[in-house]
Motif scaffolding. Structure first.
Motif, PDB file in Angstrom:
ATOM      1  N   PRO A 233       0.837  -1.208   0.000  1.00 50.26           N
ATOM      2  CA  PRO A 233       0.000   0.000   0.000  1.00 50.26           C
ATOM      3  C   PRO A 233       0.871   1.257   0.000  1.00 50.26           C
ATOM      4  N   GLU A 234       0.364   2.304  -0.603  1.00 51.02           N
ATOM      5  CA  GLU A 234       1.077   3.578  -0.654  1.00 51.02           C
ATOM      6  C   GLU A 234       0.066   4.711  -0.503  1.00 51.02           C
ATOM      7  N   GLY A 235       0.169   5.413   0.593  1.00 51.20           N
ATOM      8  CA  GLY A 235      -0.778   6.497   0.853  1.00 51.20           C
ATOM      9  C   GLY A 235      -2.187   5.948   0.968  1.00 51.20           C
ATOM     10  N   ASP A 236      -3.079   6.522   0.175  1.00 54.56           N
ATOM     11  CA  ASP A 236      -4.473   6.053   0.186  1.00 54.56           C
ATOM     12  C   ASP A 236      -4.706   4.890  -0.770  1.00 54.56           C
ATOM     13  N   THR A 237      -3.663   4.453  -1.468  1.00 56.17           N
ATOM     14  CA  THR A 237      -3.808   3.354  -2.426  1.00 56.17           C
ATOM     15  C   THR A 237      -3.550   2.026  -1.732  1.00 56.17           C
ATOM     16  N   PRO A 238      -4.536   1.137  -1.729  1.00 51.26           N
ATOM     17  CA  PRO A 238      -4.332  -0.144  -1.039  1.00 51.26           C
ATOM     18  C   PRO A 238      -3.345  -1.028  -1.780  1.00 51.26           C
ATOM     19  N   GLY A 239      -2.791  -1.976  -1.085  1.00 48.51           N
ATOM     20  CA  GLY A 239      -1.883  -2.930  -1.701  1.00 48.51           C
ATOM     21  C   GLY A 239      -2.633  -3.971  -2.507  1.00 48.51           C
ATOM     22  N   SER A 240      -1.871  -4.772  -3.241  1.00 48.40           N
ATOM     23  CA  SER A 240      -2.487  -5.820  -4.056  1.00 48.40           C
ATOM     24  C   SER A 240      -1.528  -6.988  -4.207  1.00 48.40           C
ATOM     25  N   ILE A 241      -2.073  -8.126  -4.563  1.00 55.59           N
ATOM     26  CA  ILE A 241      -1.264  -9.287  -4.920  1.00 55.59           C
ATOM     27  C   ILE A 241      -1.756  -9.813  -6.268  1.00 55.59           C
ATOM     28  N   THR A 242      -0.862 -10.459  -6.993  1.00 54.99           N
ATOM     29  CA  THR A 242      -1.232 -11.137  -8.233  1.00 54.99           C
ATOM     30  C   THR A 242      -0.979 -12.621  -8.038  1.00 54.99           C
ATOM     31  N   VAL A 243      -1.980 -13.428  -8.352  1.00 50.44           N
ATOM     32  CA  VAL A 243      -1.848 -14.879  -8.198  1.00 50.44           C
ATOM     33  C   VAL A 243      -1.940 -15.545  -9.565  1.00 50.44           C
ATOM     34  N   SER A 279      -3.761  -9.097  10.034  1.00 53.15           N
ATOM     35  CA  SER A 279      -2.843  -7.972  10.222  1.00 53.15           C
ATOM     36  C   SER A 279      -1.614  -8.365  11.017  1.00 53.15           C
ATOM     37  N   ALA A 280      -1.640  -9.567  11.651  1.00 51.62           N
ATOM     38  CA  ALA A 280      -0.490 -10.020  12.440  1.00 51.62           C
ATOM     39  C   ALA A 280      -0.404 -11.535  12.347  1.00 51.62           C
ATOM     40  N   LEU A 281       0.807 -12.064  12.381  1.00 48.68           N
ATOM     41  CA  LEU A 281       0.997 -13.502  12.335  1.00 48.68           C
ATOM     42  C   LEU A 281       0.394 -14.121  13.589  1.00 48.68           C
ATOM     43  N   THR A 301      -5.238 -10.213 -10.332  1.00 45.49           N
ATOM     44  CA  THR A 301      -4.717  -9.229  -9.388  1.00 45.49           C
ATOM     45  C   THR A 301      -5.820  -8.858  -8.407  1.00 45.49           C
ATOM     46  N   ILE A 302      -5.497  -8.973  -7.116  1.00 46.91           N
ATOM     47  CA  ILE A 302      -6.474  -8.796  -6.049  1.00 46.91           C
ATOM     48  C   ILE A 302      -6.098  -7.584  -5.212  1.00 46.91           C
ATOM     49  N   THR A 303      -7.011  -6.646  -5.081  1.00 48.89           N
ATOM     50  CA  THR A 303      -6.803  -5.523  -4.174  1.00 48.89           C
ATOM     51  C   THR A 303      -7.019  -5.989  -2.752  1.00 48.89           C
ATOM     52  N   LEU A 304      -6.047  -5.745  -1.890  1.00 51.20           N
ATOM     53  CA  LEU A 304      -6.111  -6.246  -0.526  1.00 51.20           C
ATOM     54  C   LEU A 304      -6.927  -5.324   0.371  1.00 51.20           C
ATOM     55  N   PRO A 305      -7.645  -5.897   1.314  1.00 49.99           N
ATOM     56  CA  PRO A 305      -8.359  -5.085   2.290  1.00 49.99           C
ATOM     57  C   PRO A 305      -7.379  -4.302   3.161  1.00 49.99           C
ATOM     58  N   GLU A 306      -7.856  -3.248   3.750  1.00 51.91           N
ATOM     59  CA  GLU A 306      -7.017  -2.442   4.632  1.00 51.91           C
ATOM     60  C   GLU A 306      -6.533  -3.276   5.812  1.00 51.91           C
ATOM     61  N   GLY A 307      -5.257  -3.171   6.119  1.00 53.73           N
ATOM     62  CA  GLY A 307      -4.687  -3.890   7.255  1.00 53.73           C
ATOM     63  C   GLY A 307      -4.229  -5.295   6.939  1.00 53.73           C
ATOM     64  N   ALA A 308      -4.367  -5.727   5.692  1.00 58.12           N
ATOM     65  CA  ALA A 308      -3.946  -7.081   5.323  1.00 58.12           C
ATOM     66  C   ALA A 308      -2.431  -7.119   5.173  1.00 58.12           C
ATOM     67  N   ILE A 309      -1.748  -7.805   6.100  1.00 60.10           N
ATOM     68  CA  ILE A 309      -0.290  -7.919   6.063  1.00 60.10           C
ATOM     69  C   ILE A 309       0.119  -9.337   5.671  1.00 60.10           C
ATOM     70  N   PHE A 310      -0.509 -10.317   6.302  1.00 53.83           N
ATOM     71  CA  PHE A 310      -0.243 -11.720   5.989  1.00 53.83           C
ATOM     72  C   PHE A 310      -1.407 -12.247   5.159  1.00 53.83           C
ATOM     73  N   PRO A 320     -12.684 -21.830   3.055  1.00 54.84           N
ATOM     74  CA  PRO A 320     -11.811 -22.313   4.139  1.00 54.84           C
ATOM     75  C   PRO A 320     -12.286 -21.784   5.485  1.00 54.84           C
ATOM     76  N   ASP A 321     -11.979 -22.548   6.540  1.00 59.37           N
ATOM     77  CA  ASP A 321     -12.419 -22.155   7.875  1.00 59.37           C
ATOM     78  C   ASP A 321     -11.264 -21.695   8.758  1.00 59.37           C
ATOM     79  N   ASP A 322     -10.189 -21.186   8.150  1.00 57.77           N
ATOM     80  CA  ASP A 322      -9.042 -20.693   8.932  1.00 57.77           C
ATOM     81  C   ASP A 322      -9.496 -19.597   9.890  1.00 57.77           C
ATOM     82  N   GLU A 323      -9.002 -19.646  11.102  1.00 56.10           N
ATOM     83  CA  GLU A 323      -9.276 -18.601  12.078  1.00 56.10           C
ATOM     84  C   GLU A 323      -8.045 -17.749  12.369  1.00 56.10           C
ATOM     85  N   THR A 324      -6.866 -18.314  12.070  1.00 60.99           N
ATOM     86  CA  THR A 324      -5.618 -17.565  12.283  1.00 60.99           C
ATOM     87  C   THR A 324      -4.690 -17.816  11.106  1.00 60.99           C
ATOM     88  N   LEU A 325      -3.674 -16.952  10.976  1.00 69.38           N
ATOM     89  CA  LEU A 325      -2.616 -17.153   9.987  1.00 69.38           C
ATOM     90  C   LEU A 325      -1.268 -17.174  10.706  1.00 69.38           C
TER      91      LEU A 325
END
Length: 325
Positions: A233-243, A279-281, A301-310, A320-325
């Motif tokens: 992310p940069e400023g008001d622009t959210p981050g993204s990933i490409t899969v 947002s945290a491991l 290419t997926i725009t990530l939600p705010e606070g998405a770090i992991f 999936p039923d993951d509760e933690t990362l």
């Protein structure tokens, strides 16, 4: 006296060697069957809890001369037929149900699609009837007990073609996350995938988990989903990933045909693309489904939600039923 055309799926009513065979999960038949015919499934099909079994046929109708609606049928049958006035009837669980807004005449072609859905310890039938592009749907009450089908009976005057039976173990295609039985459209897509020699035809000796993963990605081999690019992310622009999707093709005995992976177009998957992020491991994770469009091709290419770090990305048939990362 005219006799009605009858499409009936019987529960363990006849010996398994008593008739011509109808192969489960094979393409629909092309041979035209006239008047009385009994077809035994090549293997008995049980309606699992959370499962959906599909029956389909195209019937050329002949109206009877005696009323049908009040007639008695065995409770272990599902019957689709027409009455003297052309109304289309479905019998299940000791009751007759009439299709609304749809009638037939002698010589009309009626397309029949039956979904037998396992709901806990009962079966619910959803029957879609189509004539000339117009459809009517009949949903029956739940009938206690999960039946096992081994026979399809065609009785009376008329013709039938396009017969097919489809069933997928819930270990391959799980029920929906909300507990609803398997999606009928996905059951149909599984049959197409299974009969493709480069896809399901190459997975004959694979485990249910391997088959499920390959079907979700719509490939014939071991699939994978890789994050190929990360934009922070940069400023008001959210981050993204490409899969990007890929798979290693296998032969019918399950051995790899080549060392290098082939691309797997994400716009042709049978499953859903999910991202799980936190947002945290070790922190609480959230999962979102991402839409795939025709233009996405081999990558997305997926725009990530705010606070998405992991972030973890995968293609799966259920959320999936993951509760933690």
């Amino acid at each position: 006296m005219k006799r009605l055309p009858l499409f009936a799926a019987l529960c363990l009513a006849l010996p398994l060697c008593a008739a011509e065979q109808l192969v489960v999960n094979a393409p629909a038949t092309t041979e035209s069957l006239k008047d009385d015919n009994t077809l035994t499934l090549d293997k008995a099909v049980e309606v699992e809890a959370g499962g959906t079994v599909l029956f389909s046929a195209k019937l050329t109708m002949t109206l009877p001369t005696d009323p049908i609606a009040g007639s008695e049928q065995a409770d272990d049958k599902l019957v689709v037929t027409a009455d003297v006035d052309g109304s289309v009837l479905v019998y299940a669980g000791g009751k007759w149900h009439q299709a609304q807004g749809l009638t037939v005449q002698d010589g009309d072609t009626l397309e029949v699609s039956v979904e037998a859905k396992g709901v806990q310890d009962a079966v619910k039938y959803v029957v879609t009837l189509t004539k000339g592009g117009e459809s009517s749907k009949v949903e029956t009450d739940e009938v206690v007990g999960l039946p096992t089908f081994n026979t399809v009976v065609l009785a009376g005057e008329g013709e039938a073609t396009g017969l097919a039976v489809a069933a997928v173990p819930t270990g391959i295609l799980p029920p929906s996350a909300d507990g609803a039985p398997q999606d009928a459209e996905l059951v149909g897509e599984y049959v197409k995938w299974l009969n493709d020699p480069g896809k399901g035809g190459a997975m004959k000796d694979a485990t249910e988990t391997e088959i499920s993963d390959a079907f979700a990605m719509n490939v014939g081999g071991k699939p994978s989903l890789t994050i190929t690019d990360i934009t922070p992310p940069e400023g008001d622009t959210p981050g993204s990933i490409t899969v990007a999707g890929s798979y290693v093709p296998v032969s019918a005995d399950g051995t790899a045909l080549q060392a290098e992976a082939e691309p797997a177009p994400l716009n042709k998957i049978n499953g859903t693309l999910y991202i799980t992020y936190a947002s945290a491991l070790g922190g609480k994770a959230m999962t979102e489904a991402k839409e795939i469009s025709a233009g996405d091709g081999e990558t997305k290419t997926i725009t990530l939600p705010e606070g998405a770090i992991f972030v973890k990305a995968r293609v799966a048939l259920t959320e999936p039923d993951d509760e933690t990362l």
